[in-house]
Structures are given as structure tokens and as C-alpha cells.
Design an enzyme around this catalytic site. Structure first.
Site, PDB file in Angstrom:
ATOM      1  N   ASN A 209      -4.899   2.275  -5.141  1.00 30.13           N
ATOM      2  CA  ASN A 209      -5.397   2.415  -3.772  1.00 30.13           C
ATOM      3  C   ASN A 209      -6.907   2.210  -3.768  1.00 30.13           C
ATOM      4  O   ASN A 209      -7.499   1.932  -4.803  1.00 30.13           O
ATOM      5  CB  ASN A 209      -5.020   3.795  -3.207  1.00 30.13           C
ATOM      6  CG  ASN A 209      -5.554   4.904  -4.091  1.00 30.13           C
ATOM      7  OD1 ASN A 209      -6.749   5.075  -4.233  1.00 30.13           O
ATOM      8  ND2 ASN A 209      -4.648   5.652  -4.725  1.00 30.13           N
ATOM      9  N   ASP A 278       1.985   8.362  -4.516  1.00 31.57           N
ATOM     10  CA  ASP A 278       3.210   9.134  -4.265  1.00 31.57           C
ATOM     11  C   ASP A 278       4.419   8.471  -4.914  1.00 31.57           C
ATOM     12  O   ASP A 278       5.446   9.101  -5.131  1.00 31.57           O
ATOM     13  CB  ASP A 278       3.448   9.247  -2.752  1.00 31.57           C
ATOM     14  CG  ASP A 278       2.385  10.124  -2.095  1.00 31.57           C
ATOM     15  OD1 ASP A 278       1.993  11.130  -2.717  1.00 31.57           O
ATOM     16  OD2 ASP A 278       1.935   9.785  -0.982  1.00 31.57           O
ATOM     17  N   LYS A 288       5.243  -9.134 -19.613  1.00 34.84           N
ATOM     18  CA  LYS A 288       4.682  -9.589 -18.339  1.00 34.84           C
ATOM     19  C   LYS A 288       5.808 -10.159 -17.472  1.00 34.84           C
ATOM     20  O   LYS A 288       6.621 -10.965 -17.957  1.00 34.84           O
ATOM     21  CB  LYS A 288       3.627 -10.668 -18.607  1.00 34.84           C
ATOM     22  CG  LYS A 288       2.947 -11.139 -17.359  1.00 34.84           C
ATOM     23  CD  LYS A 288       1.961 -12.259 -17.631  1.00 34.84           C
ATOM     24  CE  LYS A 288       1.451 -12.814 -16.323  1.00 34.84           C
ATOM     25  NZ  LYS A 288       0.793 -14.090 -16.465  1.00 34.84           N
ATOM     26  N   PHE A 323      -7.255  17.516  -0.192  1.00 41.74           N
ATOM     27  CA  PHE A 323      -7.834  16.530   0.721  1.00 41.74           C
ATOM     28  C   PHE A 323      -6.696  15.868   1.477  1.00 41.74           C
ATOM     29  O   PHE A 323      -5.589  15.739   0.953  1.00 41.74           O
ATOM     30  CB  PHE A 323      -8.633  15.472  -0.056  1.00 41.74           C
ATOM     31  CG  PHE A 323     -10.081  15.844  -0.195  1.00 41.74           C
ATOM     32  CD1 PHE A 323     -10.461  16.843  -1.078  1.00 41.74           C
ATOM     33  CD2 PHE A 323     -11.058  15.219   0.572  1.00 41.74           C
ATOM     34  CE1 PHE A 323     -11.790  17.213  -1.194  1.00 41.74           C
ATOM     35  CE2 PHE A 323     -12.394  15.581   0.460  1.00 41.74           C
ATOM     36  CZ  PHE A 323     -12.754  16.576  -0.419  1.00 41.74           C
ATOM     37  N   LYS A 337       0.006  20.025   5.689  1.00 47.52           N
ATOM     38  CA  LYS A 337      -0.143  19.959   4.221  1.00 47.52           C
ATOM     39  C   LYS A 337      -0.664  21.289   3.674  1.00 47.52           C
ATOM     40  O   LYS A 337      -0.237  21.744   2.615  1.00 47.52           O
ATOM     41  CB  LYS A 337      -1.101  18.829   3.818  1.00 47.52           C
ATOM     42  CG  LYS A 337      -0.438  17.470   3.908  1.00 47.52           C
ATOM     43  CD  LYS A 337      -1.393  16.320   3.628  1.00 47.52           C
ATOM     44  CE  LYS A 337      -0.728  15.021   4.108  1.00 47.52           C
ATOM     45  NZ  LYS A 337      -1.574  13.859   3.987  1.00 47.52           N
ATOM     46  N   LYS A 341       1.827  22.994   1.091  1.00 47.84           N
ATOM     47  CA  LYS A 341       1.394  23.009  -0.316  1.00 47.84           C
ATOM     48  C   LYS A 341       0.748  24.341  -0.708  1.00 47.84           C
ATOM     49  O   LYS A 341       0.228  24.466  -1.806  1.00 47.84           O
ATOM     50  CB  LYS A 341       0.439  21.840  -0.582  1.00 47.84           C
ATOM     51  CG  LYS A 341       1.080  20.463  -0.299  1.00 47.84           C
ATOM     52  CD  LYS A 341       0.271  19.301  -0.859  1.00 47.84           C
ATOM     53  CE  LYS A 341       0.900  17.965  -0.444  1.00 47.84           C
ATOM     54  NZ  LYS A 341       0.458  16.829  -1.240  1.00 47.84           N
TER      55      LYS A 341
END
Ligand code: CTP
Length: 397
Positions: A209, A278, A288, A323, A337, A341
Site C-alpha cells: 500500500n 488485511d 516467478k 489508526f 474499530k 478491537k
């Protein structure tokens, strides 16, 4: 910032003396009141005028200069100083200070200093490694000096080895750590995660990301500067980890899970700023993957949710901060969240708001805990890190 701090910068006679000018300039940019004291030999390498121009203070060079207003100059400055640093320190000045010799402005002032003092030796490798110099440095450490180890590399004399003047930015970090911020997190163990994770597809490719790690690195650095014992678990980034921080490098979400959970028990605070995948490819090809293999569709499986695990295994008194980066319904989703959590605090930011999110130097954060929601203005990631740490510090009380 060093606003309101008086710093003595001692410059002694080695070729690295010219680099002390950059250090003086860095200190000035941090708004310190910098007083340079040069030895006679230092003046062979660089002139007092350089330091006077940079610091806007008279450069002290001689105990018996009769142009000064009459007061016991070296004692006055020693009393006023918040910190004294000698950079570069020659073998000669190390020897003199280690044995209490005081025969010039610098050594007399240092002998009268009760503030924290730091020494950055820089010299030829053979001189540095000489047992006499090493013994003197150990003595100085024993007397409370912080010694900054010289860097290794090509020296001005043509030799290669240890003895180079350390990076000025690193010296500044030593100074900031010593006097810049209230040490309100001293004795606290804080673990911060930062950066992206990489999930291998084959030996060549991975899924990742846009996280750059800036927010997590700022948190780790600020916590360190406020006295905490910091562990930084970081994915691949282009950033240099802050000094004085135990840095653990990871690649995948699974590595992160292992690195964090094996260290979580002893932490007082865990802040999860990393952007964790995730999902990961269900099968990682050993070879490969080739175009000729035909149409590729990637089967994915869930990774471990480290933060949920930490929430479920939180020990009493431990604080967990997550975060949440969202593109819509920021507050509602972040609060979800926080509850799911079992977190104490969540720092939420909307990727679509200008000045927030990946790669920027600023952030626009909403801090959500069980009781309240606080919207912070746009600020540097360093300033945002300070706010988050202050909220967590207050929760600890
Ligand atoms: N996190 C984690 N492990 C994961 C995924 C996320 O520890 N496998 C942590 C992140 O470090 C962050 C928090 O959980 O502190 C929230 O991450 P985010 O990706 O926003 O939330 P998710 O729970 O993954 O939910 P969603 O992707 O649906 O928004």
C-alpha cells in the site's frame, strides 16, 4: 525546539572543526542561545567570525581576553548553560578533561559546568584506538559525559577507520534528547508500528500500500525525545529510523504479528500506525509467475489482525492506540474499530482531506476515545505525534 536553552559549543583543533559551524547553525535554527568556545588550535582551522555570524554571540577564545566586561566569564557561562557539547573533541581535550586540567577558556568552563555534557571525539583512528584515549573516554563517561561514538570511513588524513565527526543531525538528536522536551514518558515502554507491509506473490512481486511510515516514525522519535524506551516495528520505508530506538524490520503482516506479539506483554503503550495488509496471496509461488502461465487470478486469504489480538490480550494498565484511515464515514467507522478491537484511543484520518494521509508531512487527525471525540487542526506529523502522546500520557495517570 531549543527555545530558551543556552548551549555551550566547544570547538577544538581538529580538521572536523569546520563541521562544527553546521552544528552551530542547526542549534540556532532550533532557537538555542549558542555560545561557542574555541581553543587556540581550533582557530587555526576556522575563525571565530564564522561562529559569531552564525550564533550572533561573541565567540570566546581566551580566558584572559581583556575586552570582555569584567566578570568571571567562564563561571558565568557555566552557570547559565543548559548543556555543554564539545564537537569535535581532540584526543588532547579528552585527556585534559578526563584529568581535570583547566588551562584555557574551554576546559575551565567545562570544569565549572554542572549541566549535562556531551563529547564528540573526532581524530585519526590510531589516536582514537590508542588505549590512552580509550581510557580517557571511559573516565569521562564515568564522570557523567555522554560520548558520541565517532563514525567510520575515510578520514581527512587519508586513513580509513573510526574517528570521523558524526553526522551533525545525529549530534542534534543527542542534544534534543538531553534537554529539549519534558521527559514525561521516562520509564515507559512504548512500541510503535510504522510503514506498509509487503505480501509476496512470487519471488519478484508483492502486494502493498502507499504508506510511507512518516506518522509512525514521528511517533517513535517524539516518544524517544520525551524519555520513553521505544521499540519501532517497521515495514519497508525510505526513512532513517530515529536514533536511540530499538528498530525491528519486518516485511509481511505475519512478520509484524510475530514481532509485535512477542514484545507486547512488557509494553505500557502500543501504537499501531502501520498500514497492515488485511489479505495476502493464499499461495506464494516459488518460481516467478510467467505470462505464459495463462490468465492469472490471485486467491487471497486473511492475515492476522494484530491489533484485534492485542485488544483481546491487553494486560491491565496497558494502553492500545490504533489508526484508522478511511475515505468516508470517518468518525463512525473509527469508533466501530475502537470498540471492536478493544482500543483506548484511535487516531482517525480521512485520506480524501487535503493535508492528511499517505506521504504528506502533515496530518488532520480526529482522536477518538471511549468518552470523546477531538478534531485536531492540520499540523505536522511531529506535532500530531506530540498530541497523541500527550493524550496517552494523560490516560496513564
Ligand atoms: N491492523 C492490524 N492488523 C491488520 C489490519 C489492521 O493490526 N491485519 C491495525 C492497523 O495497524 C490500524 C488498525 O488496525 O492501527 C486499523 O486498520 P484499518 O486497516 O484501518 O482497519 P481494519 O481493521 O483492517 O478494517 P478495514 O480494512 O475494513 O477498514
Amino acid at each position: 525546539m531549543l527555545t530558551g536553552k543556552t548551549i555551550i559549543l566547544g570547538v577544538t583543533g581538529g580538521i572536523a572543526a569546520y563541521k562544527a559551524a553546521n552544528l552551530a547553525s542547526l542549534l540556532k535554527k532550533q532557537h538555542a542561545d549558542v555560545h561557542v568556545i574555541m581553543t587556540k588550535n581550533a582557530m587555526e582551522f576556522i575563525t571565530p567570525l564564522t561562529f559569531e555570524t552564525l550564533t550572533v554571540n561573541k565567540c570566546l577564545t581566551d580566558t584572559f581576553d581583556r575586552n570582555f566586561k569584567f566578570e568571571v566569564e567562564h563561571v558565568e557561562l557555566a552557570k547559565k548553560a543548559d548543556l555543554a557539547i564539545i564537537a569535535p573533541a581532540t584526543a588532547n581535550v579528552c585527556a585534559k578533561l578526563a584529568h581535570g586540567l583547566a588551562d584555557d577558556m574551554l576546559t575551565t568552563t567545562l570544569l565549572a559546568c554542572q549541566c549535562p555534557h556531551i563529547i564528540a571525539p573526532a581524530m585519526n583512528t590510531r589516536m582514537y584506538e590508542n588505549p590512552i584515549t580509550q581510557d580517557n573516554l571511559h573516565l569521562l563517561e564515568h564522570y557523567g559525559f555522554t560520548i558520541i561514538e565517532p563514525a567510520s570511513g575515510l578520514l581527512a588524513c587519508g586513513d580509513s577507520g573510526k574517528g570521523k565527526f558524526p553526522d551533525e543531525g545525529l549530534i542534534l538528536e543527542y542534544i534534543l534528547r538531553a534537554i529539549a522536551y519534558p521527559k514525561d514518558l521516562a520509564g515507559k515502554k512504548i512500541l510503535v508500528t510504522a510503514g506498509p507491509t509487503q505480501e509476496a506473490v512470487d519471488p519478484v512481486r508483492y502486494l502493498t500500500n502507499h504508506s510511507t511510515g512518516k506518522m509512525g516514525y514521528a511517533l517513535a522519535r517524539m516518544a524517544m525525545l520525551r524519555g520513553a524506551d521505544v521499540t519501532l516495528v517497521t515495514g519497508e520505508t525510505s526513512l532513517t529510523p530515529p536514533p536511540f530506538v530499538d528498530t525491528i524490520r519486518i516485511k509481511s503482516a505475519h512478520d509484524l504479528f510475530e514481532a509485535v506479539t512477542s514484545r507486547s506483554e512488557e509494553q505500557d503503550i502500543i501504537i499501531k500506525a502501520a498500514a497492515v495488509a488485511d489479505y495476502r496471496p493464499a499461495v506464494v509461488s516459488d518460481e516467478k509467475v510467467k505470462k505464459s502461465d495463462g490468465d492469472l487470478s490471485l486467491a487471497l486469504e486473511r492475515t492476522e489482525d494484530t491489533l484485534s489480538y492485542l485488544g483481546a490480550h491487553k494486560r491491565p494498565g496497558q494502553l492500545l492506540c490504533g489508526f484508522a484511515m478511511e475515505t468516508s464515514q470517518l468518525e463512525e467507522r473509527a469508533r466501530g474499530k475502537l470498540e471492536r478491537k478493544n482500543l483506548d484511543l484511535i487516531a482517525a484520518n480521512n485520506l480524501k482531506v487535503a493535508g492528511a494521509g499517505f506521504g504528506t508531512d502533515t496530518n488532520v487527525i480526529t482522536l477518538i476515545d471511549k468518552q470523546q471525540t477531538r478534531h485536531l487542526e492540520q499540523m505536522s506529523k511531529e506535532a500530531a505525534a506530540m498530541e497523541i502522546l500527550t493524550v496517552l500520557r494523560d490516560m496513564m495517570k
